[in-house]
Design a protein around this motif. Sequence first.
Motif: not given
Length: 152
Positions: A88-94, A96-101
Amino acid sequence: METYPHIFDWLDLQDMNVVIIIALMLLVAGITIISMLLIIILERTSTIGLLKAMGASNGLIRSIFLRRSCRILLIGMIIGNVIGIGLCLIQQHTHYIALSPESYYLSAVPIELNPWHILMLNVGTFVLWVLMLLLPTMLINNVRPSKSIRFE
């Protein structure tokens, strides 16, 4: 909320999915913990019989198995928390898991780490599993020293 009520209805359904998924995960993990304790008890049937023959009470033997199971449970919870909170911290700061805006109106999966929620989830899970572990320890009452020591 007034302009797009269907979007908020959809979000409410997502919240219900989260509750169902967490409940299923707790159920599966609880069954796994119970089977782990049953295996430990079955492997140590002769030891249970020997302790009973030496005068140990059922309560003492049950507490030994509960403490051992709680230790295994705590180690697993600590490892799971480190991995889960780390991801979760990795996702919060980087992000990493991107979404289609265009589809989600967000560019990355948002993460909210609330220490109070994490603590309450861990405490609730631990209490629930300890209560579930009380059932398999009832088997200790049925172990007869004469039969369990004989087949060692």
